[in-house]
Each structure stands twice: as C-alpha cells, then as structure tokens.
Design an enzyme around this catalytic site. Structure first.
Site, short mmCIF file in Angstrom:
data_model
loop_
_atom_site.label_atom_id
_atom_site.label_comp_id
_atom_site.label_asym_id
_atom_site.label_seq_id
_atom_site.Cartn_x
_atom_site.Cartn_y
_atom_site.Cartn_z
CD GLU A 49 117.18 136.86 9.62
OE1 GLU A 49 117.12 137.88 10.34
OE2 GLU A 49 118.05 136.70 8.76
CG ASP A 60 126.39 135.00 7.89
OD1 ASP A 60 125.77 135.83 8.59
OD2 ASP A 60 125.85 134.27 7.05
#
Lengths: 276, 424
Positions: A49, A60
C-alpha cells in the site's frame, strides 16, 4: 472484480495470510522509499500500500502525519506518487494499492485520476475520508479502469452499514482494528475475533485488518482470525532515521519479514488445530 | 473541472456542497446525531429548555443598538444597527450553538465534549456549557492562536477545560480542527464533538445554522420594531460562517441585500475561501477551499484568529453560487481601522473578526454608486429615507487586547497610531 480482487481471492485459496506493508510515497526520502519497497519484495510480500501524502490527514496518527508532512516538504505530489507506484509494479512486480485522501483526487477529477492510476498499474485505491455512502462517483470511475475501491469498515459499523459495504466493496475489505487513527492502540481490541466474525457473516470478501498492527504477536492474532494484515505506522517508525536506499531496504526486509513469518506460523498452527 | 460525488436526495447538501466526507468510524455517530437533532428541533421540551438557557443564562435577546456616531463616521447617510452578540454570556455568538449542542450531547448520554477553537471564543463557550452540564471538556487550539488569544486560554482553563496545544501545520484553526476530529474518531463512544461553525460533515452545517438562526430571527423582529420596516442591508463576517449563517437565516427570504465579509489578510496571505478559493473537501464537507493545484490545502492568514481558516461552510458556497449573498473581503489594516473606530466612537470594543463586517459597512456606505443602487432596488423606492443596515457584532474584542489590536489601540491613543488611529 479487478486484479486486486483476483489476487486476494487467490491468496485466500492458497491459505496464505498476507502482510500488506504501507509506505508514504517519498518518505523518508525518495531513495529510501524505493529501498523500502525493495525490502517489501525481499520479505516475500506480493501486495503493498502506497500513501499519497496529503496536507490534512485526519484519519492518521502522528507517525503518518509526520511522514506525509515531510514527504510534501520534500516535493512529493500525487503525480509523483503514481510514478512510484508504476515503478513498484514494473520493477518489483508488486501489486499496488494506493491510499489517498479525497481532495487531491477531486482536484484532478475522478475520471482523470482513475485513468492515471490505471496507467500506473495500480490495482486498488483506499480513501479514508470517503465513506461508502458518498463513494458512488469515484467507485464507478475506478471500476471503468479495472481498479477496486477498497472499503473501510470500523468497529462502530453496524449490521445495516456492513450490508451496504458488502454490496459495494471489492478487492478486499479493510477492517479498521480499533476506533482511532492510524498507529494508535494495541492493533486489536479485546474483541477482534468477534468483530472479524461479525464482518465475515455479512461479507464474503477477504478481510484485512489494519490500524495499529505492528508486532509479530499482533500479526499472528490477525492471521488466526482474518485474511491479511496491513502494517503502516510501525514500518514508518523503523524508517524514520534512514535516508539511503540500502539501509531502508534492509530495515524493511528485516521487520516485515518477521511479521510475515509470524503470520505464516500462526496460520500453520491454526490449520493444524483445525485438523486435530 | 471537479465533479463532486453527488447523491440525489441526500440531506445535508446545498446544491453540490456539503456531504459527509469522514472516516467510516464516525458515520454511525453522525447518523445518531442527525436523528437526535431532528427529534429535538420540534420537541417542545427541548425548545423550552433551550429558550430558558437563552434568556436566563446567556442574556438573550441581545440588543439591536443604533450606532449613531459610527454611522456619522460612515457618511451619515444611513442608519446602522449593531446586533449585539458581543453581549452574550461568554462574549460572542458561539454560545448559541454550544447551548443547543450540549443539550443534544446530554440526550445522547455523552460524558465529554471536544472542541476546536481559533480565537478561543468557541473554546470558551464549549468549556462554559461543559461546566454547566457537568461534562468533561477538551479544547484543541493551535499554538499560534494560544499565543495571540492568551486571555481565552486562561478562561477555558478556569472553566475546567483541558486546552491542548496543536503543533502541526500552521498551528492555527485548521490544524486544531484536524486534531479535534482525530480525538473524536478515537473517543466517539463517550465524546461529542461540538464543531464551532457551519462547517464539517452533515448534520453540522445545518444544525449549527439552526442554533445560530436566533440571531437573525431576533434581529428581524427588532429592526421591524425600531424602524417599522425591514433593513436594506445585512452584513456579517465569514470565517467558517456561523454568525453570518445565523444572521442571514432571518433575512434570506426577504428583499434584503446580504453581504458576507471574508478576511483579506495582508501580504502574508488571506482567508478568503469564497472570493479566491476553489471547491474541494476539507474536514468533512465539499465547499470552497484554499488549495494548490495538487489539492493540498494552503494555509490561511488573518489577523483575526477566528477567521484564519482555509475553508468555509458549504451553505455559503451555495449562496455564493446562487448570488443570493454577495461575498467580499476586508484586509487586516481595514479591520484594525474599524476596530479603532468602534472603540472610540461607540465605546464598544469589537472582536477583530466582527471588525471585518464593520469595515465593510464603512466601505459600502462610502460607495455612492453602490448605495444608490441599493436605494433604487428596495421595494419602498429610492426616496424612502436613509438606508437601514444591520451589522452583526458577533463578539467582543477584549480577547484581542494584548495582540495586534491592543498594540494598535495603545499606539493610537499615544498619537502614534499611523493612518488608522489618528485619522479617526
């Protein structure tokens, strides 16, 4: 179903429990990022990824925030992220899933973005701030380009929403392990097994667990109940002080290799347990 | 060029703008919030409780005050009414939204409130209602804003809130909002996020506008009482846009010219998302946004911390596109000048944010052609007396005293204030 779905289905048929490493494009440096991708290959992974850095990554935690910020300062862009993906596909024969926030995609335009992904050989795309309810437009554009839009489910996702995901998801289903941002928590709540079972009852796709999976023990636990593990922040932490390609390659290969072995062992044990 | 993903019949869309662009973890919680809010807004018990808090706790209705010396300084050809949201408890319109949302948080059984704040006014309002309701409270504030709005940091702490400095990005409101969202994603089970403006994912833009609409509803009634007719013009500053949305809600269906005033900043940059931005997604909704060619969000700048935000509420984007509201911008220097005007002409220290609306009022009334056009456009005709203008004085400026505005004011008093202070 696109190429990503074909691969994840084949891996499940083989009984494999893949580790999917995550790197932020251009982090820690361009060279070291390529080194990390080589290390991913060395560790035996087939899927990777790659994150497109964004200025405001609300899903995040601190590690990927800092990585994104550094990559942006060093000049990383969506277009250059796709060049990196194309390189990983071409040079390393890795199957690439891109992760990117919605705004850069909209800025380029969904159709144009999907075509650019297709040209780069990208197999799947993950958009952490695009819930399944809002995803019809981008999903259609990606599907035209034979790219799977990977759906994220969370521990808060109820049965009705799981059915919505099941109706639209392709490639694999990304199970956010805990309520939180990337890189935090123990990587698996107390009830990971029950959570995975609940999702599996609603969706037949392979289930990959991410957010906070970063040790062999956590990966093994994922291997015993789910189909794959995504490892991001823990890998980026290992890369933090590295600038050259060879060192990044060695660090990645060593760390990811450890997780790959932990998952394979756990998977074998599970299989033996099933037989006895 | 950018076609947003659109759904037919999705609530929370203003034309193409709005939506719910958040991590999956939050979606069930947004559904719950929407359901609780929709039930509450027609529930007599909820409305009675909110009305009582408005009256007895916050001090509503806030006055509509005719600023005669200020209007003389604007040329003397119009009557200028200030909607005194600065006289609310906690000193700004922000409390209107917080009182509504804390009642919803209690209905949802939440034990903790989260907020972002720029100028600190929303943080103070959230800390206040948390104390009132006996809930824990965490406020995220950019480190730059903590320095320039120090008095509000002290107030929040005094009220029992935890103030968390945000060190990422430009260390201002955008970054504080991102950090608040991360906290919310992590603690969604027990925490309610009180977004301070008409931004964020649905239902926030509509819900916050609803809670702020008391400004416009009151102002409409008051101006009818005092003038015997509707105003010709209503003006409010726009950061995320909640005080403007609240004021406009009272007049949007009337033949009243509406003006939203963004922060034009300085050579350091600006915060004029509507005037100079392009549509994109930030913090959960699709709206005008300051961004670069790659879709990275560009840091905003304004002397007013509460306007220092690169996005804007989705309803304002829609009202811009439809032309119902005219959006313009006022720069730091003009805002400071208007700040000084109101201090010395009216004995009212306005927030730097609200000073943008005052500065625009002064500019508009100085524009003969624009005023003639406004007079000609009104139903009562061009000869029906002076223009009647309502300006939303969204907050008080004590918070700004130790920063740029304080320095400006002191320098002006000393006779060294440069153009603005001395001239006025």
């Amino acid at each position: 179903m696109g190429r990503l779905g074909d691969l994840t289905a084949a891996l499940r048929a083989e009984g494999a429990r893949p580790v999917v490493p995550f790197v932020t494009a251009g982090y820690p440096t361009d060279e070291a990022c390529r080194g990390a991708l080589r290390g991913v290959k060395d560790a035996g992974c087939r899927l990777v990824e790659i994150g497109v850095p964004f200025s405001d990554p609300v899903a995040d935690g601190p590690v990927i925030q800092a990585a994104s910020q550094r990559a942006l300062v060093q000049g990383m862009t969506p277009a250059r992220s796709l060049e990196l993906a194309a390189w990983a596909r071409r040079e390393l024969d890795l199957t690439v899933v891109m992760m990117g926030y919605l705004n850069p995609v909209l800025r380029m335009g969904s159709e144009r973005f999907a075509r650019a992904c297709a040209e780069a050989g990208v197999a799947g795309f993950i958009v952490p701030d695009l819930p399944v309810d809002e995803a019809a437009g981008l999903r259609g554009a990606l599907r035209e380009a034979d790219i799977d839009l990977v759906s994220l489910v969370a521990p808060t996702t109820d049965t009705a929403r799981l059915q919505l995901h099941a109706a639209h998801a392709s490639g694999f289903l990304y199970l956010v392990s805990t309520t939180g941002v990337t890189g935090t928590g123990a990587g698996a709540g107390d009830d990971l097994e029950a959570y995975v079972a609940r999702v599996r009852a609603a969706c037949s796709l392979p289930l990959y667990v991410g957010f906070g999976v970063g040790t062999g023990a956590q990966a093994a636990r994922v291997a015993r109940c789910a189909d794959g593990a995504i490892v991001g922040s823990a890998l980026l932490r290992k890369l933090a002080d590295i600038e050259d390609e060879a060192a990044a390659r060695a660090a990645t290969s060593s760390f990811i290799g450890e997780l790959v072995r932990a998952m394979a062992t756990a998977c074998d044990d599970t299989t033996k347990g099933d037989r006895s | 060029m950018t076609t947003p993903p659109t759904h037919a019949d999705v609530p929370g869309r203003f034309g193409p703008y709005g939506g719910q662009y958040v991590p999956e973890t939050l979606m069930p919680c947004l559904r719950e919030l929407e359901a609780v809010w929709l039930a509450a807004r027609t529930d007599p018990a909820f409305l009675a409780e909110l009305a009582e808090l408005h009256a007895d706790y916050s001090g509503r209705p806030t006055p509509l005050y005719r600023a005669r010396r200020f209007e003389a300084a604007c040329g003397g050809k119009a009557r200028v009414w200030l909607k005194r949201e600065d006289l609310n408890h906690t000193g700004a319109h922000k409390i209107n939204n917080c009182l509504g949302q804390v009642l919803l948080a209690k209905r949802m059984g939440k034990a903790r409130l989260i907020a972002e704040t720029g100028a600190g006014q929303h943080g103070v309002a959230t800390a206040t209602v948390a104390a009132l309701a006996g809930l824990r409270c965490t406020v995220y504030m950019g480190q730059v804003d903590m320095q320039r709005q120090e008095p509000n940091v002290q107030r929040m702490r005094l009220l029992g809130a935890e103030v968390v400095p945000v060190l990422s990005g430009a260390r201002t409101l955008k970054d504080a909002t991102s950090e608040a969202i991360r906290d919310w994603v992590t603690n969604v089970a027990d925490s309610h996020y009180i977004i301070g403006s008409t931004v964020g994912p649905h239902p926030y833009p509509t819900m916050v506008r609803d809670f702020q609409s008391v400004i416009g509803i009151e102002a409409r009634r008051q101006v009818l009482e005092k003038e015997g007719r509707l105003p010709d013009v209503a003006i409010a500053c726009v950061g995320g846009g909640s005080n403007a949305a609240g004021l406009f809600a009272g007049f949007v269906d009337d033949p009243v010219a509406l003006y939203g005033v963004e922060a034009g900043g300085s050579s350091l940059g600006h915060s004029a998302a509507l005037a100079l931005g392009t549509p994109g997604v930030l913090h959960g909704s699709y709206s005008y946004l300051l961004q670069d060619d790659d879709g990275q969000v560009v840091p905003a700048h304004s002397i007013a911390a509460g306007l220092d935000y690169p996005g804007v509420g989705p309803e304002h984007s829609f009202l811009k596109d439809t032309g119902r509201v005219t959006y313009d911008k006022v720069d730091d220097a003009e805002a400071l000048a208007a700040f000084g005007d109101l201090c010395r002409l009216e004995g009212i220290i306005p927030a730097l944010e609200s000073s943008h609306a005052l500065a625009f009022c002064r500019r508009l009334l100085g524009d003969e052609a624009a005023c003639a056009q406004l007079r000609a456009a009104r139903a009562a005709g061009p000869d029906a007396g002076p223009l009647v203008v309502v300006v939303n004085l969204s907050g008080r400026g004590d918070k700004d005293m130790h920063g740029d505005a304080g320095a400006h004011g002191a320098a002006a008093t000393d006779g060294n204030g440069g153009d603005h202070g001395q001239a006025r």
